[in-house]
Design a protein around this motif. Sequence first.
Motif, PDB file in Angstrom:
ATOM      1  N   ALA A   1       8.532   1.326 -15.222  1.00 33.19           N
ATOM      2  CA  ALA A   1       8.170   0.978 -13.847  1.00 33.19           C
ATOM      3  C   ALA A   1       9.077  -0.120 -13.310  1.00 33.19           C
ATOM      4  N   ARG A   2       9.352  -1.128 -14.149  1.00 34.53           N
ATOM      5  CA  ARG A   2      10.243  -2.211 -13.696  1.00 34.53           C
ATOM      6  C   ARG A   2      11.629  -1.666 -13.378  1.00 34.53           C
ATOM      7  N   ALA A   3      12.109  -0.749 -14.208  1.00 33.58           N
ATOM      8  CA  ALA A   3      13.419  -0.154 -13.967  1.00 33.58           C
ATOM      9  C   ALA A   3      13.432   0.658 -12.676  1.00 33.58           C
ATOM     10  N   GLU A   4      12.268   1.218 -12.300  1.00 32.33           N
ATOM     11  CA  GLU A   4      12.145   1.999 -11.058  1.00 32.33           C
ATOM     12  C   GLU A   4      11.882   1.107  -9.845  1.00 32.33           C
ATOM     13  N   GLY A   5      11.733  -0.206 -10.072  1.00 33.51           N
ATOM     14  CA  GLY A   5      11.445  -1.122  -8.969  1.00 33.51           C
ATOM     15  C   GLY A   5       9.986  -1.152  -8.582  1.00 33.51           C
ATOM     16  N   LEU A   6       9.106  -0.681  -9.472  1.00 28.08           N
ATOM     17  CA  LEU A   6       7.672  -0.692  -9.224  1.00 28.08           C
ATOM     18  C   LEU A   6       6.991  -1.732 -10.093  1.00 28.08           C
ATOM     19  N   GLY A   7       5.896  -2.277  -9.595  1.00 24.20           N
ATOM     20  CA  GLY A   7       5.120  -3.226 -10.361  1.00 24.20           C
ATOM     21  C   GLY A   7       3.954  -2.540 -11.049  1.00 24.20           C
TER      22      GLY A   7
ATOM     23  N   PRO B   1       0.794  -1.243   0.000  1.00 26.99           N
ATOM     24  CA  PRO B   1       0.000   0.000   0.000  1.00 26.99           C
ATOM     25  C   PRO B   1       0.821   1.285   0.000  1.00 26.99           C
ATOM     26  N   ASP B   2       2.141   1.185   0.022  1.00 24.54           N
ATOM     27  CA  ASP B   2       2.990   2.376   0.092  1.00 24.54           C
ATOM     28  C   ASP B   2       2.747   3.298  -1.097  1.00 24.54           C
ATOM     29  N   PRO B   3       2.756   4.598  -0.868  1.00 21.81           N
ATOM     30  CA  PRO B   3       2.524   5.548  -1.968  1.00 21.81           C
ATOM     31  C   PRO B   3       3.689   5.568  -2.952  1.00 21.81           C
ATOM     32  N   VAL B   4       3.386   5.972  -4.168  1.00 23.69           N
ATOM     33  CA  VAL B   4       4.403   6.118  -5.210  1.00 23.69           C
ATOM     34  C   VAL B   4       4.928   7.548  -5.182  1.00 23.69           C
ATOM     35  N   ASP B   5       6.239   7.691  -5.196  1.00 26.02           N
ATOM     36  CA  ASP B   5       6.864   9.012  -5.222  1.00 26.02           C
ATOM     37  C   ASP B   5       6.331   9.796  -6.427  1.00 26.02           C
ATOM     38  N   PRO B   6       5.805  11.014  -6.210  1.00 26.49           N
ATOM     39  CA  PRO B   6       5.267  11.804  -7.322  1.00 26.49           C
ATOM     40  C   PRO B   6       6.270  12.026  -8.451  1.00 26.49           C
ATOM     41  N   ALA B   7       7.543  12.165  -8.116  1.00 23.78           N
ATOM     42  CA  ALA B   7       8.560  12.379  -9.155  1.00 23.78           C
ATOM     43  C   ALA B   7       8.699  11.137 -10.038  1.00 23.78           C
ATOM     44  N   ILE B   8       8.610   9.961  -9.405  1.00 26.52           N
ATOM     45  CA  ILE B   8       8.685   8.719 -10.189  1.00 26.52           C
ATOM     46  C   ILE B   8       7.453   8.584 -11.068  1.00 26.52           C
ATOM     47  N   LEU B   9       6.278   8.904 -10.521  1.00 24.50           N
ATOM     48  CA  LEU B   9       5.051   8.824 -11.315  1.00 24.50           C
ATOM     49  C   LEU B   9       5.159   9.715 -12.547  1.00 24.50           C
TER      50      LEU B   9
END
Length: 213
Positions: free
Chosen positions: A143-149, A28-36
């Motif tokens: 997203a994968r490169a950023e470590g996000l699914g 449930p952790d939020p996504v960093d706005p800069a990454i988004l």
Amino acid sequence: MAEPFSDTERAAVYRAIHERRDMRHFLPDPVDPAILQRLLQAAHHAPSVGFMQPWRVIRITAPELRAGLVEIVERERLATAEALGERGGAFMKLKVEGIRDCGELLVMNLMDGREAHIFGRRTLPEMDLASVACAIQNMWLAARAEGLGMGWVSLFDVDAVRALLGVPVGAKPVAILCLGHVAEFYPAPMLQQEGWKQRMELQDCLLENRWDA
């Protein structure tokens, strides 16, 4: 002649391609706005036929809209299970979405007024959808490169999502995208792990010169 990427850079590209997964389990952790923003920029830099840029992204931040999308997807999940007949039971055991848990929820839409764009679409009008798919893939790899699914949900009634989100006539929602942190990436595609279907061999998808060669 154009220079290729370095060995390290090239390896990173191929790693993102091979380790990208259609994720269903999120933290449930939020996504960093800069990454988004970086991910949205990656999507926006996708190729598009005639440079029409047909993607329109709705970011869902209202809890009641997220809940509404959950209900729409659940209705279609039940309808799909019924349509699958004897495989319906196995389908119902699969986790098909992560809408409730993902840090960010996006709905990808085709723009309205697409009929005005003829370049590259006169005989293949579906190339607008292919262009949106490229935008989604760009975001997925970034997203994968950023470590996000990220997970692509397509189990929904188009008109129900259109009504819920006020999508105009002529435009069309084509994907609900779940984005967020994950505990780990699946070692293989989830449907492959669950025995639903196996990846085909490349040689079975590759032809030369003619289909019937």
